[in-house]
Design a protein around this motif. Sequence first.
Motif, PDB file in Angstrom:
ATOM      1  N   LYS A 165      -0.267  -6.690   1.482  1.00 19.89           N
ATOM      2  CA  LYS A 165       0.031  -5.382   0.898  1.00 19.89           C
ATOM      3  C   LYS A 165       0.417  -5.580  -0.554  1.00 19.89           C
ATOM      4  O   LYS A 165       1.294  -6.391  -0.867  1.00 19.89           O
ATOM      5  N   LEU A 166      -0.239  -4.853  -1.444  1.00 23.62           N
ATOM      6  CA  LEU A 166       0.079  -4.927  -2.861  1.00 23.62           C
ATOM      7  C   LEU A 166       1.278  -4.022  -3.159  1.00 23.62           C
ATOM      8  O   LEU A 166       1.282  -2.842  -2.816  1.00 23.62           O
ATOM      9  N   THR A 167       2.296  -4.587  -3.796  1.00 22.21           N
ATOM     10  CA  THR A 167       3.500  -3.836  -4.141  1.00 22.21           C
ATOM     11  C   THR A 167       4.050  -4.359  -5.455  1.00 22.21           C
ATOM     12  O   THR A 167       4.302  -5.561  -5.588  1.00 22.21           O
ATOM     13  N   LEU A 168       4.231  -3.481  -6.423  1.00 22.29           N
ATOM     14  CA  LEU A 168       4.864  -3.888  -7.675  1.00 22.29           C
ATOM     15  C   LEU A 168       6.300  -4.312  -7.398  1.00 22.29           C
ATOM     16  O   LEU A 168       6.970  -3.767  -6.512  1.00 22.29           O
ATOM     17  N   LEU A 169       6.802  -5.282  -8.163  1.00 22.71           N
ATOM     18  CA  LEU A 169       8.076  -5.917  -7.832  1.00 22.71           C
ATOM     19  C   LEU A 169       9.242  -4.933  -7.763  1.00 22.71           C
ATOM     20  O   LEU A 169      10.156  -5.099  -6.956  1.00 22.71           O
ATOM     21  N   GLN A 170       9.203  -3.862  -8.573  1.00 23.86           N
ATOM     22  CA  GLN A 170      10.331  -2.927  -8.538  1.00 23.86           C
ATOM     23  C   GLN A 170      10.340  -2.057  -7.286  1.00 23.86           C
ATOM     24  O   GLN A 170      11.316  -1.356  -7.015  1.00 23.86           O
ATOM     25  N   PHE A 171       9.251  -2.116  -6.512  1.00 22.50           N
ATOM     26  CA  PHE A 171       9.175  -1.334  -5.275  1.00 22.50           C
ATOM     27  C   PHE A 171       9.220  -2.210  -4.019  1.00 22.50           C
ATOM     28  O   PHE A 171       9.075  -1.712  -2.899  1.00 22.50           O
ATOM     29  N   VAL A 172       9.444  -3.480  -4.201  1.00 28.95           N
ATOM     30  CA  VAL A 172       9.514  -4.401  -3.059  1.00 28.95           C
ATOM     31  C   VAL A 172      10.729  -4.067  -2.203  1.00 28.95           C
ATOM     32  O   VAL A 172      11.811  -3.792  -2.718  1.00 28.95           O
ATOM     33  N   SER A 173      10.543  -4.071  -0.881  1.00 31.05           N
ATOM     34  CA  SER A 173      11.646  -3.814   0.043  1.00 31.05           C
ATOM     35  C   SER A 173      11.858  -5.021   0.945  1.00 31.05           C
ATOM     36  O   SER A 173      10.930  -5.809   1.187  1.00 31.05           O
TER      37      SER A 173
END
Length: 252
Positions: free
Chosen positions: A96-104
């Motif tokens: 899953k692609l996720t920008l670092l500021q949205f990583v959970s």
Amino acid sequence: MSYNPFSLSGKVILVTGAAGGIGKATAKECSRLGATLILADINEKGLKETMELLDTSLNQIHHYCKVDFTKEQEIIDLVMGLPVLDGCVCNAGVMKLTLLQFVSVEEIERIQRINLIAPMLLTKYLVKKKRVAKGSSIVFTASAGGVFRVSIGNGIYATTKCGVDAFMRTAALELGAKGIRCNSVNPGMVLTNLINCGQFTEEELEKELRNYPLGRYGTPEDIAYAIVYLLSDASSWMTGTALKLDGGMTLS
């Protein structure tokens, strides 16, 4: 029968993530080269579809098991039901692609549990329960992403694949005395459901393709052929190697 150093005739091989993509192609090619297959995945429908593609011309009797690789007990149950293996392909994975500021934390743990913890536990129990023969081969599906390059939004996936690569090399060192070889394949972009599930736009895929000197993305079969090599006796003096398969993408 004509001479073939890549033959898998008589070998029993477990393939995880066999319901589609690289796992499905690997299972198909292994069966064509004479192996008896045990397939594992959480997707039972996909497993049944893969089973339909397997060659049985050498009277192989193939099996499949539905397994949730996020659950340690299901991994243990899988191992306990196995015969002694000549090969194992640790291929199950998610992306899953996720920008670092949205990583959970939830996403980190989910992807890590499937991509990294599962192959570590599977290897542990295969060895502990003596389900891998001397001279056997364990192949891990890692990635060019993380191991050889990084890309925007791919931090979680890339981190797990770096972990797979490090674990593979450690396992190769520890298991060499038992005659068990451990290697990995590290694909670039391969045309599977992992990249065809809406995470990339057509424009992004066309742009990324310019980074591939061979002018195309990989196919599941491209990776399957390399896995066959690592499973076969043709690679019997090869262990601890991360085999890069990227169409030249990391050259620049």
